[in-house]
Design a protein around this motif. Structure first.
Motif, PDB file in Angstrom:
ATOM      1  N   ALA A   1       0.824  -1.211   0.000  1.00  0.00           N
ATOM      2  CA  ALA A   1       0.000   0.000   0.000  1.00  0.00           C
ATOM      3  C   ALA A   1       0.859   1.262   0.000  1.00  0.00           C
ATOM      4  O   ALA A   1       0.572   2.224  -0.707  1.00  0.00           O
ATOM      5  CB  ALA A   1      -0.918  -0.011   1.208  1.00  0.00           C
TER       6      ALA A   1
ATOM      7  N   SER B   1       2.445   2.073  -3.372  1.00  0.00           N
ATOM      8  CA  SER B   1       1.468   2.337  -4.434  1.00  0.00           C
ATOM      9  C   SER B   1       0.755   3.668  -4.222  1.00  0.00           C
ATOM     10  O   SER B   1       0.630   4.456  -5.141  1.00  0.00           O
ATOM     11  CB  SER B   1       0.428   1.228  -4.498  1.00  0.00           C
ATOM     12  OG  SER B   1       1.017  -0.022  -4.470  1.00  0.00           O
ATOM     13  N   GLY B   2       0.253   3.888  -3.011  1.00  0.00           N
ATOM     14  CA  GLY B   2      -0.541   5.103  -2.811  1.00  0.00           C
ATOM     15  C   GLY B   2      -0.267   5.819  -1.501  1.00  0.00           C
ATOM     16  O   GLY B   2      -1.018   6.685  -1.103  1.00  0.00           O
ATOM     17  N   GLY B   3       0.798   5.432  -0.821  1.00  0.00           N
ATOM     18  CA  GLY B   3       1.100   6.077   0.447  1.00  0.00           C
ATOM     19  C   GLY B   3       0.590   5.297   1.646  1.00  0.00           C
ATOM     20  O   GLY B   3       1.123   5.438   2.728  1.00  0.00           O
ATOM     21  N   GLY B   4      -0.446   4.488   1.434  1.00  0.00           N
ATOM     22  CA  GLY B   4      -0.957   3.636   2.497  1.00  0.00           C
ATOM     23  C   GLY B   4      -1.374   4.440   3.713  1.00  0.00           C
ATOM     24  O   GLY B   4      -1.879   5.555   3.597  1.00  0.00           O
ATOM     25  N   PRO B   5      -1.146   3.890   4.905  1.00  0.00           N
ATOM     26  CA  PRO B   5      -1.538   4.608   6.123  1.00  0.00           C
ATOM     27  C   PRO B   5      -0.773   5.910   6.326  1.00  0.00           C
ATOM     28  O   PRO B   5      -1.196   6.749   7.105  1.00  0.00           O
ATOM     29  CB  PRO B   5      -1.248   3.608   7.238  1.00  0.00           C
ATOM     30  CG  PRO B   5      -0.428   2.551   6.651  1.00  0.00           C
ATOM     31  CD  PRO B   5      -0.637   2.546   5.192  1.00  0.00           C
TER      32      PRO B   5
ATOM     33  N   VAL C   1       3.656  -2.336 -12.388  1.00  0.00           N
ATOM     34  CA  VAL C   1       2.668  -3.182 -11.710  1.00  0.00           C
ATOM     35  C   VAL C   1       2.481  -2.693 -10.282  1.00  0.00           C
ATOM     36  O   VAL C   1       3.449  -2.379  -9.601  1.00  0.00           O
ATOM     37  CB  VAL C   1       3.112  -4.668 -11.704  1.00  0.00           C
ATOM     38  CG1 VAL C   1       2.129  -5.507 -10.942  1.00  0.00           C
ATOM     39  CG2 VAL C   1       3.238  -5.201 -13.101  1.00  0.00           C
ATOM     40  N   TYR C   2       1.224  -2.608  -9.890  1.00  0.00           N
ATOM     41  CA  TYR C   2       0.901  -2.271  -8.501  1.00  0.00           C
ATOM     42  C   TYR C   2       0.424  -3.543  -7.811  1.00  0.00           C
ATOM     43  O   TYR C   2      -0.451  -4.230  -8.324  1.00  0.00           O
ATOM     44  CB  TYR C   2      -0.231  -1.246  -8.447  1.00  0.00           C
ATOM     45  CG  TYR C   2       0.094   0.084  -9.053  1.00  0.00           C
ATOM     46  CD1 TYR C   2       0.578   1.120  -8.276  1.00  0.00           C
ATOM     47  CD2 TYR C   2      -0.106   0.309 -10.402  1.00  0.00           C
ATOM     48  CE1 TYR C   2       0.864   2.339  -8.827  1.00  0.00           C
ATOM     49  CE2 TYR C   2       0.185   1.529 -10.967  1.00  0.00           C
ATOM     50  CZ  TYR C   2       0.665   2.544 -10.176  1.00  0.00           C
ATOM     51  OH  TYR C   2       0.945   3.753 -10.730  1.00  0.00           O
ATOM     52  N   VAL C   3       0.990  -3.841  -6.655  1.00  0.00           N
ATOM     53  CA  VAL C   3       0.556  -5.004  -5.876  1.00  0.00           C
ATOM     54  C   VAL C   3      -0.050  -4.492  -4.576  1.00  0.00           C
ATOM     55  O   VAL C   3       0.672  -3.959  -3.735  1.00  0.00           O
ATOM     56  CB  VAL C   3       1.728  -5.954  -5.582  1.00  0.00           C
ATOM     57  CG1 VAL C   3       1.239  -7.194  -4.882  1.00  0.00           C
ATOM     58  CG2 VAL C   3       2.460  -6.323  -6.834  1.00  0.00           C
ATOM     59  N   PRO C   4      -1.359  -4.596  -4.391  1.00  0.00           N
ATOM     60  CA  PRO C   4      -1.952  -4.136  -3.137  1.00  0.00           C
ATOM     61  C   PRO C   4      -1.698  -5.122  -2.003  1.00  0.00           C
ATOM     62  O   PRO C   4      -1.304  -6.269  -2.233  1.00  0.00           O
ATOM     63  CB  PRO C   4      -3.435  -4.033  -3.464  1.00  0.00           C
ATOM     64  CG  PRO C   4      -3.651  -5.030  -4.526  1.00  0.00           C
ATOM     65  CD  PRO C   4      -2.377  -5.121  -5.302  1.00  0.00           C
ATOM     66  N   GLY C   5      -1.952  -4.670  -0.781  1.00  0.00           N
ATOM     67  CA  GLY C   5      -1.736  -5.529   0.383  1.00  0.00           C
ATOM     68  C   GLY C   5      -0.880  -4.796   1.382  1.00  0.00           C
ATOM     69  O   GLY C   5      -0.138  -3.888   1.020  1.00  0.00           O
ATOM     70  N   CYS C   6      -0.991  -5.187   2.647  1.00  0.00           N
ATOM     71  CA  CYS C   6      -0.247  -4.451   3.675  1.00  0.00           C
ATOM     72  C   CYS C   6       0.267  -5.400   4.721  1.00  0.00           C
ATOM     73  O   CYS C   6      -0.304  -5.499   5.779  1.00  0.00           O
ATOM     74  CB  CYS C   6      -1.116  -3.374   4.304  1.00  0.00           C
ATOM     75  SG  CYS C   6      -0.202  -2.270   5.383  1.00  0.00           S
TER      76      CYS C   6
ATOM     77  N   LYS D   1      -0.225   8.193   4.044  1.00  0.00           N
ATOM     78  CA  LYS D   1      -0.387   8.982   2.819  1.00  0.00           C
ATOM     79  C   LYS D   1      -0.377  10.480   3.076  1.00  0.00           C
ATOM     80  O   LYS D   1      -0.075  11.255   2.179  1.00  0.00           O
ATOM     81  CB  LYS D   1      -1.681   8.582   2.094  1.00  0.00           C
ATOM     82  CG  LYS D   1      -2.967   8.961   2.817  1.00  0.00           C
ATOM     83  CD  LYS D   1      -4.149   8.551   1.964  1.00  0.00           C
ATOM     84  CE  LYS D   1      -5.453   9.103   2.477  1.00  0.00           C
ATOM     85  NZ  LYS D   1      -5.880   8.582   3.774  1.00  0.00           N
TER      86      LYS D   1
END
Lengths: 216, 274
Positions: free
Chosen positions: B115, B118-122, B141-146, B124
């Motif tokens: 996370a 890809s988008g800054g996650g917690p 490629v973006y792989v989601p998950g934390c 951000k």
């Protein structure tokens, strides 16, 4: 003696190394058979050696409490009373407790009276912000949001495929029953049935009214 | 042999003149090229945060991404093809990451793992964190998950291999590194109070000079932001005419006098109290 601890630690590694071959001999040709139990046995707690999971072909089963991104529980399409109805009432508790703030809900309004309707008009989760903590599922008073087990979500574009909308998020109750049978059963018991808590309440009311009418 | 359709043989991505149809058979070089390229993707050996632990787990024997030709994690950018941005990218770390990316030879790929990358996650909105490496590098490629589990990461790697399989040698947009001239390096962000884009350096310098002279700095050209205009909720509200405000000067003066008197009273009261 110096280095005794290192030797002891390395002997564990060495033991696993040899155990791998012992296990290979024990299983023989059976390791090539596509049986599921075989895979479970070799990858389970009882296995002694080290084995590679041949990922795209064989996948490790995830535990029931496994958390990945959230999804919304909706009624079945062939539900007798309310097919495909959201369990979510758009109360917004999940959006408030979400630590990274990745949930966005738009509440629906009655166009004539302007009063709120207990279902979301739009529901977005940015799965590239989601930290898989499961607070939303923990706090939801209607059991409407749950953590999914599907982890194969990699894609080439974040903006189009990684912001899940309501259509993408909605999954039927049978899906939740299938991926987490024990937990789903526990929750249903606490609720008093498989249905949404509002449906159960209304049904009980109707039953009481019917009983009263019968008494008279 | 009678069933053999010669038209199927030249079914490649290369355009073939009409008169050569049925006479020439071309096999696709791209297939061989892509197969060799995707089967030897060497990742750059670095980890940023907790996602790196999962990446190490994926590299170890239980999940073992050497099965996909990624066994050698290279500790130098000169020998690696893939950059797995595994974890939170801080503003301090984005500079070396972009520099490493520039040092990698073409063809090179970037995977945003987890996370945070890809988008800054917690984090951000953190003061020290870049909310997504895709603001600085072209992510494939973006792989989601934390963090993503090893199997999720493997799925991401397979997705990347599929992308490489889809690239064609005939299309220079897919393989720009075969074009003329050196490839454009990604501008390295400069560490400052906030990350500074070096492409804006002239403007920033001019503003600094103006500020040193005590002159108004002026506004930097800001990108056009779509302005949110709420729709009128009811037709009546939209039709309401804005009434002209009439200022009565006598009335205003009277109100001001009253206020002054009230203020004087209050001051007198405060003075008597103390």
């Amino acid at each position: 003696m110096y280095g005794k601890g290192i030797m002891r630690g390395l002997s564990v590694t060495l033991k696993h190394f040899f155990q791998t071959y012992v296990d290979d001999l024990r299983y023989g040709w059976r390791k090539y058979s596509p049986k599921e139990d075989n895979f479970e046995m070799r990858q389970g707690m009882a296995a002694q050696g080290a084995f590679t999971v041949q990922y795209p072909d064989e996948k490790l089963a995830v535990p029931e409490r496994f958390r990945f991104v959230p999804f919304l529980v909706v009624n079945e399409d062939d539900h007798p009373e309310a097919p495909g109805k959201d369990w979510c009432t758009s109360c917004g508790i999940c959006a408030k407790v979400c630590p990274p703030q990745c949930i966005w809900i738009v509440r629906s309004e009655d166009p004539n009276t302007g009063r709120p309707i207990p279902e979301p008009e739009a529901f977005f989760i940015d799965i590239d912000i989601c930290m898989n903590c499961g607070f939303c599922a923990e706090f939801c008073p209607f059991d409407a949001i749950k953590m999914d087990h599907d982890y194969e979500l990699a894609s080439y574009d974040r903006t189009t495929s990684h912001i899940h909308d309501k259509d993408h998020l909605s999954k039927p109750t049978s899906y939740w029953n299938r991926i987490a049978p024990t937990r789903a059963a526990e929750e249903a018991e606490a609720r008093g049935g498989w249905e949404h808590i509002d449906v159960i309440k209304e049904r009980k009311k109707a039953e009481k009214a019917a009983a009263k009418a019968a008494k008279k | 042999m009678a069933d053999l359709n010669l038209n199927e043989l030249h079914d490649t991505e290369f355009p073939l003149p009409e008169q050569m149809h049925g006479n020439v058979a071309i096999t696709s070089l791209s297939k061989l090229y892509n197969w060799s390229r995707r089967s030897s993707m060497w990742p750059l050996l670095f980890g940023l945060a907790c996602c790196a632990i999962e990446m190490i787990g994926t590299a170890a024997s239980r999940f073992d991404f050497s099965r996909f030709g990624m066994e050698v994690m290279r500790a130098t950018p000169r020998q690696s093809d893939l950059m797995i941005v595994s974890g939170t990218v801080t503003k301090k770390m984005v500079v070396p990451i972009v520099r490493l990316y520039n040092q990698m030879p073409e063809p090179k790929y970037v995977m945003a793992m987890g996370a945070c990358a890809s988008g800054g996650g917690p984090f951000k909105e953190g003061y020290n964190v870049v909310s997504g490496i895709d603001k600085y590098l072209p992510v494939d490629v973006y792989v989601p998950g934390c963090p993503p589990t090893p199997q999720a990461l493997l799925h991401g790697l397979i997705t990347l291999q599929k992308k490489i399989d889809g690239q064609s040698l005939a299309n220079l947009d897919d393989v720009p590194w075969y074009g003329v001239g050196p490839s454009e390096p990604t501008p390295i962000p400069i560490l400052g109070p906030d990350i500074i884009d070096p492409r804006q350096m002239d403007t920033i310098r001019r503003q600094a000079e103006l500020a040193a002279l005590g002159q108004p700095i002026g506004l930097r050209a800001l990108p056009d932001v779509p302005v949110y205009k709420p729709k009128p909720k009811k037709a009546v509200a939209a039709a309401a005419v804005v009434e002209e405000v009439v200022v009565d000067e006598e009335d205003a003066a009277r109100v001001m006098e009253l206020r002054q008197a009230a203020l004087a009273r209050k001051r007198a009261y405060d003075a008597s109290k103390s």
